[in-house]
Design a protein around this motif. Structure first.
Motif, mmCIF file in Angstrom:
data_model
loop_
_atom_site.group_PDB
_atom_site.id
_atom_site.type_symbol
_atom_site.label_atom_id
_atom_site.label_comp_id
_atom_site.label_asym_id
_atom_site.label_seq_id
_atom_site.Cartn_x
_atom_site.Cartn_y
_atom_site.Cartn_z
ATOM 1 N N GLU A 197 0.823 -1.210 0.000
ATOM 2 C CA GLU A 197 0.000 0.000 0.000
ATOM 3 C C GLU A 197 0.856 1.259 0.000
ATOM 4 O O GLU A 197 0.578 2.209 -0.723
ATOM 5 N N ARG A 198 1.882 1.254 0.800
ATOM 6 C CA ARG A 198 2.748 2.432 0.892
ATOM 7 C C ARG A 198 3.518 2.657 -0.411
ATOM 8 O O ARG A 198 3.694 3.783 -0.854
ATOM 9 N N GLY A 199 3.971 1.573 -1.020
ATOM 10 C CA GLY A 199 4.698 1.694 -2.278
ATOM 11 C C GLY A 199 3.827 2.170 -3.421
ATOM 12 O O GLY A 199 4.273 2.901 -4.295
ATOM 13 N N ILE A 200 2.565 1.765 -3.417
ATOM 14 C CA ILE A 200 1.651 2.152 -4.486
ATOM 15 C C ILE A 200 1.163 3.585 -4.325
ATOM 16 O O ILE A 200 1.011 4.302 -5.304
ATOM 17 N N SER A 201 0.927 4.000 -3.085
ATOM 18 C CA SER A 201 0.412 5.353 -2.881
ATOM 19 C C SER A 201 1.514 6.370 -3.171
ATOM 20 O O SER A 201 2.640 6.248 -2.703
ATOM 21 N N LEU A 202 1.173 7.326 -3.982
ATOM 22 C CA LEU A 202 2.138 8.355 -4.350
ATOM 23 C C LEU A 202 1.963 9.547 -3.425
ATOM 24 O O LEU A 202 0.885 10.122 -3.344
ATOM 25 N N LYS A 203 2.999 9.898 -2.748
ATOM 26 C CA LYS A 203 2.973 11.041 -1.856
ATOM 27 C C LYS A 203 3.308 12.299 -2.647
ATOM 28 O O LYS A 203 4.147 12.283 -3.536
ATOM 29 N N VAL A 204 2.667 13.369 -2.301
ATOM 30 C CA VAL A 204 2.902 14.635 -2.986
ATOM 31 C C VAL A 204 4.329 15.120 -2.756
ATOM 32 O O VAL A 204 4.971 15.653 -3.651
ATOM 33 N N ASP A 205 4.845 14.906 -1.566
ATOM 34 C CA ASP A 205 6.165 15.422 -1.213
ATOM 35 C C ASP A 205 7.319 14.499 -1.594
ATOM 36 O O ASP A 205 8.472 14.837 -1.393
ATOM 37 N N SER A 206 7.017 13.329 -2.167
ATOM 38 C CA SER A 206 8.096 12.427 -2.545
ATOM 39 C C SER A 206 8.050 12.161 -4.047
ATOM 40 O O SER A 206 6.996 12.149 -4.658
ATOM 41 N N LYS A 207 9.198 11.939 -4.607
ATOM 42 C CA LYS A 207 9.310 11.669 -6.040
ATOM 43 C C LYS A 207 9.275 10.161 -6.249
ATOM 44 O O LYS A 207 10.112 9.440 -5.705
ATOM 45 N N PRO A 208 8.309 9.662 -7.049
ATOM 46 C CA PRO A 208 8.258 8.219 -7.290
ATOM 47 C C PRO A 208 9.455 7.768 -8.116
ATOM 48 O O PRO A 208 10.012 8.527 -8.897
ATOM 49 N N SER A 209 9.843 6.521 -7.923
ATOM 50 C CA SER A 209 10.967 5.970 -8.682
ATOM 51 C C SER A 209 10.589 5.842 -10.155
ATOM 52 O O SER A 209 9.411 5.815 -10.509
ATOM 53 N N ILE A 210 11.581 5.720 -10.995
ATOM 54 C CA ILE A 210 11.348 5.551 -12.423
ATOM 55 C C ILE A 210 10.557 4.272 -12.655
ATOM 56 O O ILE A 210 9.649 4.225 -13.485
ATOM 57 N N LEU A 211 10.881 3.231 -11.899
ATOM 58 C CA LEU A 211 10.170 1.964 -12.034
ATOM 59 C C LEU A 211 8.685 2.148 -11.729
ATOM 60 O O LEU A 211 7.823 1.690 -12.478
ATOM 61 N N MET A 212 8.368 2.851 -10.651
ATOM 62 C CA MET A 212 6.968 3.047 -10.272
ATOM 63 C C MET A 212 6.202 3.854 -11.310
ATOM 64 O O MET A 212 5.025 3.604 -11.546
#
Length: 97
Positions: free
Chosen positions: A42-57
Motif C-alpha cells: 500500500e505504501r509503495g503504491i500510494s504516491l505522496k505529494v512530497d516524494s518523487k516516485p521511482s522511475i520503475l513506479m
C-alpha cells in the motif's frame, strides 16, 4: 542512463513473452509478515505529494499496481487480518492529528 532510457528498459522487461502468464505460488508466511507485506504494498503504491516516485513506479501500468494491491488484500483476508489492519489504520491516522 536517462529517465527515458530506464523507462524503456523496464517496459521491455515487462513485455517479455510469458510475463503476463499466471503462476501459482504456495506461500506460507506469518500473520505478522502478511500484515507488513500489505502495508509495504500500500505504501509503495500510494504516491505522496512530497516524494518523487521511482522511475520503475512511474513505468508500471495502473492495472499491475491494482493487481499488487489485490494481492496484499488477499494475504490479509486469508490471514484473517482485515479488521486488525482497519483498526491499526484508525490508530495511526489519529496519532498524526
Amino acid at each position: 542512463m536517462t529517465t527515458n532510457d530506464v523507462a524503456k528498459v523496464v517496459d521491455t522487461v515487462l513485455s517479455i513473452p510469458g510475463m503476463n502468464e499466471v503462476v501459482k505460488i504456495d506461500l506460507k508466511i506469518s500473520r505478522k509478515n502478511a500484515l507488513l507485506l500489505n502495508h509495504i504494498i500500500e505504501r509503495g503504491i500510494s504516491l505522496k505529494v512530497d516524494s518523487k516516485p521511482s522511475i520503475l513506479m512511474t513505468s508500471i501500468p495502473q492495472e499491475n499496481l491494482q493487481e499488487l494491491k489485490f494481492f496484499g488484500e488477499e494475504c490479509l483476508q486469508k490471514a484473517g487480518l482485515i479488521e486488525l489492519r482497519e483498526k491499526l489504520s484508525i490508530l495511526t491516522s489519529e496519532s498524526k492529528q
